[in-house]
Design a protein around this motif. Structure first.
Motif, short mmCIF file in Angstrom:
data_model
loop_
_atom_site.label_atom_id
_atom_site.label_comp_id
_atom_site.label_asym_id
_atom_site.label_seq_id
_atom_site.Cartn_x
_atom_site.Cartn_y
_atom_site.Cartn_z
N PRO A 143 116.52 64.44 -21.91
CA PRO A 143 115.80 64.88 -20.70
C PRO A 143 116.63 65.82 -19.86
O PRO A 143 117.81 65.57 -19.59
N ASP A 144 116.02 66.92 -19.48
CA ASP A 144 116.71 67.96 -18.72
C ASP A 144 116.22 67.90 -17.27
O ASP A 144 115.02 67.97 -17.01
N GLU A 145 117.16 67.74 -16.30
CA GLU A 145 116.78 67.59 -14.88
C GLU A 145 115.92 68.75 -14.39
O GLU A 145 114.96 68.57 -13.65
N GLY A 146 116.28 69.98 -14.80
CA GLY A 146 115.52 71.16 -14.37
C GLY A 146 114.09 71.12 -14.86
O GLY A 146 113.15 71.43 -14.13
N VAL A 147 113.91 70.69 -16.13
CA VAL A 147 112.56 70.60 -16.71
C VAL A 147 111.77 69.48 -16.03
O VAL A 147 110.59 69.63 -15.73
N ILE A 148 112.45 68.35 -15.76
CA ILE A 148 111.78 67.24 -15.06
C ILE A 148 111.26 67.73 -13.71
O ILE A 148 110.12 67.46 -13.33
N GLU A 149 112.10 68.48 -12.99
CA GLU A 149 111.70 68.98 -11.67
C GLU A 149 110.49 69.90 -11.79
O GLU A 149 109.55 69.83 -10.99
N GLN A 150 110.49 70.76 -12.83
CA GLN A 150 109.35 71.67 -13.05
C GLN A 150 108.08 70.89 -13.32
O GLN A 150 107.02 71.21 -12.79
N VAL A 151 108.19 69.86 -14.16
CA VAL A 151 107.01 69.04 -14.49
C VAL A 151 106.49 68.35 -13.23
O VAL A 151 105.28 68.32 -12.97
N LEU A 152 107.41 67.81 -12.41
CA LEU A 152 107.00 67.10 -11.19
C LEU A 152 106.29 68.02 -10.20
O LEU A 152 105.45 67.57 -9.42
N GLN A 153 106.62 69.32 -10.22
CA GLN A 153 105.94 70.27 -9.34
C GLN A 153 104.62 70.75 -9.98
O GLN A 153 103.60 70.85 -9.32
N GLU A 154 104.67 71.03 -11.27
CA GLU A 154 103.53 71.63 -11.97
C GLU A 154 102.41 70.63 -12.25
O GLU A 154 101.24 70.99 -12.38
N MET A 155 102.77 69.33 -12.34
CA MET A 155 101.79 68.33 -12.78
C MET A 155 100.60 68.22 -11.83
O MET A 155 99.53 67.73 -12.21
N TRP A 156 100.76 68.72 -10.57
CA TRP A 156 99.66 68.59 -9.62
C TRP A 156 98.50 69.52 -9.95
O TRP A 156 97.40 69.37 -9.42
N LYS A 157 98.72 70.46 -10.86
CA LYS A 157 97.60 71.29 -11.33
C LYS A 157 96.81 70.58 -12.43
O LYS A 157 95.74 71.03 -12.81
N TYR A 158 97.37 69.50 -12.94
CA TYR A 158 96.74 68.78 -14.06
C TYR A 158 96.32 67.36 -13.68
O TYR A 158 95.56 66.72 -14.40
N ASN A 159 96.82 66.87 -12.55
CA ASN A 159 96.58 65.48 -12.15
C ASN A 159 95.12 65.18 -11.84
O ASN A 159 94.42 66.00 -11.26
N GLN A 160 94.71 63.97 -12.19
CA GLN A 160 93.45 63.39 -11.73
C GLN A 160 93.81 62.02 -11.17
O GLN A 160 94.90 61.51 -11.43
N THR A 161 92.89 61.40 -10.45
CA THR A 161 93.24 60.14 -9.81
C THR A 161 92.09 59.16 -9.77
O THR A 161 90.92 59.55 -9.80
N TYR A 162 92.45 57.88 -9.71
CA TYR A 162 91.48 56.83 -9.40
C TYR A 162 92.24 55.73 -8.67
O TYR A 162 93.47 55.72 -8.62
N GLN A 163 91.48 54.80 -8.11
CA GLN A 163 92.07 53.73 -7.31
C GLN A 163 91.39 52.43 -7.65
O GLN A 163 90.16 52.38 -7.76
N LEU A 164 92.16 51.37 -7.86
CA LEU A 164 91.57 50.06 -8.11
C LEU A 164 91.04 49.49 -6.79
O LEU A 164 91.67 49.63 -5.75
N SER A 165 89.87 48.88 -6.85
CA SER A 165 89.24 48.40 -5.62
C SER A 165 89.67 46.98 -5.26
O SER A 165 89.42 46.51 -4.16
N GLN A 166 90.32 46.30 -6.21
CA GLN A 166 90.73 44.92 -5.95
C GLN A 166 92.21 44.75 -6.23
O GLN A 166 92.83 45.59 -6.89
#
Length: 629
Positions: A143-166
């Motif tokens: 694992p490369d720290e620079g690549v991890i940082e890029q993924v952590l910034q870029e992933m918001w263009k791909y993210n979806q979300t849900y929330q458990l109600s209980q």
């Protein structure tokens, strides 16, 4: 369907029908969807294919510029050399009326934000897969720290979300996920051909994304979805699509005046709270013994004052000291006007973060008062926030923000970032406010780690609204970060947060206020604690004056039988006066209803005696409280 009974399908609808309806999945598809879920049928490959295309940056001059702009708006990451599209490959196309035209998309990565970095570091193959999916160069196994940082910034263009109600508060924290390569390649279009929705399949405890067509498609047509699906307001859509379609929102006025009276009325209705009828202030014999009904163990174990005795019969109690929020004030005021209780009608205007920001504008105008970080409600003040962010960016001003849920405590689902895309996407998960992160906090020197952030908790006692009577308990509590502060590593919890008593395996540094004051004054000899505390109490006074300035439901209700204990969390930040003098400016972070008083009882056994005497007997002598108002 063979081997599948109508009873099982009925059970499926009973479990998932409400979620499917809420997501807009047409009932036409439900039975086939159930069959595919039950049998794990992933048949999208029989109907669709992924096509790699090269984006052309400059079109021929004779083409209409407006057309090019419209085309660009449909592209996910303008400027990328390579782009992927999903197209219909089935030779018969796809018919929306066919019950089989619903598909399951698997999830490549499911996580909660606070665990993302750790998972990229530790889960074999995950970083490689995410980097490939996002078009980030990564070669090698480690694992490369620079690549991890890029993924952590870029992933918001791909993210979806849900929330458990209980579940617990921790289990209700939003879950984020990235669809597999097929799902992640589906591009945005304002005239989308498909819709998607997450579905948590309860029997398997697995989440999938469901994909279905919005019209008939022919072979070769593109599969697209609307990344701002369901939003019809043009400006809000523009704001929601900024991660993929960059634009300037600078022409929006970022002033945020106090909301209308209708806004507060809606909150009252949502809370299902009834307002009390007018009553006369209760008058009691000066030697009366008060019967107390409470479900708080801390009160039961620590209230020893001779003027109070406990009862298990709620109906005979003179004082109701409840852990949970009371709702039906009308009934109480009509049937038992002399029964006192430990909360005020409409006190959520103080204790819920978006309301706290709204009522505080009565002091500082649209910019808010000096003692509250600039705060925006991401639901009702979304374009204003983006305009303000972009204006600050243009001026080169610090743009670190902290994104918080309206009504969760203990720093749950709270994130610090200077990436606008991240804030925009967090808006989709749960109701949030975004507040200016304090980039220049007053720090405290810890010998073991250096200069760290700290916050201060004061317990305040609200005796009445008219007249306004407010006291602060003389002992305050301190919480410290565990790592030296710097404006980086924004997901390092122990550097940027101070709430350590709920995190497993984390050191909790405790310093009593009597020990803290001389240490603080030694570190900052020009600033006496007495002067700093006077500013803190001034902020508290202004806050409660603002909160009670208007009648309910626009302010805390003047109900003579109400009393309350709140905990106010605050930090100090460096500020500069007009004449250039450095000052320590209190910053109120939040106001907590019914705070955990475990430490107060442990180190100050008379705590609840003092509280009850101040609130219910109106006697403050020898009670370790300071009169603020």
């Amino acid at each position: 369907m063979e081997g599948e009974s109508p009873e099982e399908y009925t059970a499926f609808v009973a479990l998932h029908g409400a979620a499917l309806s809420a997501s807009g999945v047409p009932p036409l598809y439900w039975e086939r969807l159930w069959h595919k879920l039950e049998n794990e049928v992933f048949d999208a490959g029989e109907f669709f294919g992924i096509m790699q295309v090269e984006e052309v940056e400059e079109e021929a001059e004779e083409e209409d510029n407006e057309e090019i702009e419209e085309e660009l708006k449909k592209k996910p990451n303008p400027g990328n050399e390579l782009c992927y599209k999903v197209i219909v490959t089935n030779e018969n196309g796809l018919q929306a009326a066919n019950p089989n035209s619903i598909f399951l998309i698997d999830h490549a990565w499911t996580y909660r934000v606070e665990h993302a970095r750790q998972q990229l570091l530790q889960v074999p193959g995950l970083l490689q897969r995410m980097a490939n999916l996002m078009g980030i160069d990564f070669h090698g196994e480690v694992p490369d720290e620079g690549v991890i940082e890029q993924v952590l910034q870029e992933m918001w263009k791909y993210n979806q979300t849900y929330q458990l109600s209980q579940g617990t508060a921790e289990e209700k924290v939003p879950v984020w996920y990235i669809m597999d390569e097929f799902g992640s390649r589906i591009q945005h279009s304002n005239e989308s051909t498909f819709a998607t929705a997450p579905l948590f399949y309860i029997p398997q405890q697995i989440a999938y994304t469901v994909l279905w067509p919005l019209r008939d498609l022919e072979t070769g047509e593109e599969v697209t979805r609307d990344y701002a699906y369901g939003e019809t307001d043009c400006l809000i859509r523009k704001c929601m699509l900024l991660p993929w379609v960059p634009a300037e929102i600078l022409d929006v006025n970022y002033s945020t005046p106090e909301p209308s009276e209708d806004h507060y009325q809606t909150i009252l209705n949502k809370n299902k709270e009834t307002l009390p009828v007018a009553i006369n202030p209760p008058v009691y014999d000066k030697n009366k013994i008060f019967r107390v009904y409470t479900d708080l163990q801390q009160v039961l174990g620590n209230l020893k004052h001779p003027r109070f005795k406990f009862t298990e019969d709620e109906r005979e109690a003179d004082i109701l000291y409840n852990f949970s929020h009371f709702k039906d004030y009308r009934k109480l005021s009509e049937e038992r006007p002399h029964a006192m209780l430990n909360q005020f009608p409409c006190e959520n205007l103080l204790t819920v973060k978006d309301c706290l920001a709204s009522i505080s504008r009565r002091v500082g105008g649209a910019e808010g008062p000096k003692w509250l970080p600039r705060t925006f409600n991401l639901h009702t003040e979304f374009p204003e926030f983006i305009s303000y962010f972009q204006q600050r960016d243009r001026r080169g001003e610090d743009n670190h923000w902290i994104c918080k849920p309206w009504n969760l405590a203990r720093s749950l689902d709270t994130h610090i970032t200077n990436n606008l895309n991240i804030i925009i996407r967090h808006r989709e998960s749960s109701p949030k406010v975004v507040s200016k992160y304090i980039e220049s906090p007053v720090l405290f020197h810890r010998e073991d780690v250096g200069m760290v952030k700290f916050d201060i908790r004061y317990v305040v006692l609200l005796r009445s609204i008219k007249p306004l009577k407010l006291y602060a308990y003389d002992v305050f509590w301190l919480r410290f970060s565990n790592r030296a502060f710097s404006l980086d590593d924004l997901d390092d919890y122990e550097k940027h947060f101070t709430v350590m008593n709920y995190a497993p395996g984390v050191t909790l540094q405790q310093v009593h206020c009597d020990e803290f004051i001389p240490l603080f004054e030694k570190q900052y000899p020009e600033y006496s604690w007495k002067t700093v505390q006077a500013e803190i109490f001034k902020a508290f006074a202004e806050l409660f004056q603002a909160a009670s300035a208007k009648p309910a439901p626009f302010g805390i209700c003047d109900y003579p039988s109400s009393r309350a204990v709140y905990a106010i969390d605050l930090m100090l930040k460096w500020d500069t006066t007009r004449d250039g003098k450095r000052t320590m400016q209190p910053q109120i972070l939040e106001v907590n209803f019914n705070p955990d008083c475990d430490r107060a009882c442990k180190y100050h056994p008379t705590f609840f005696n003092d509280v009850f005497s101040t609130l219910f007997l109106d006697e403050t002598d020898n009670c370790h409280v300071t009169d603020i108002i």
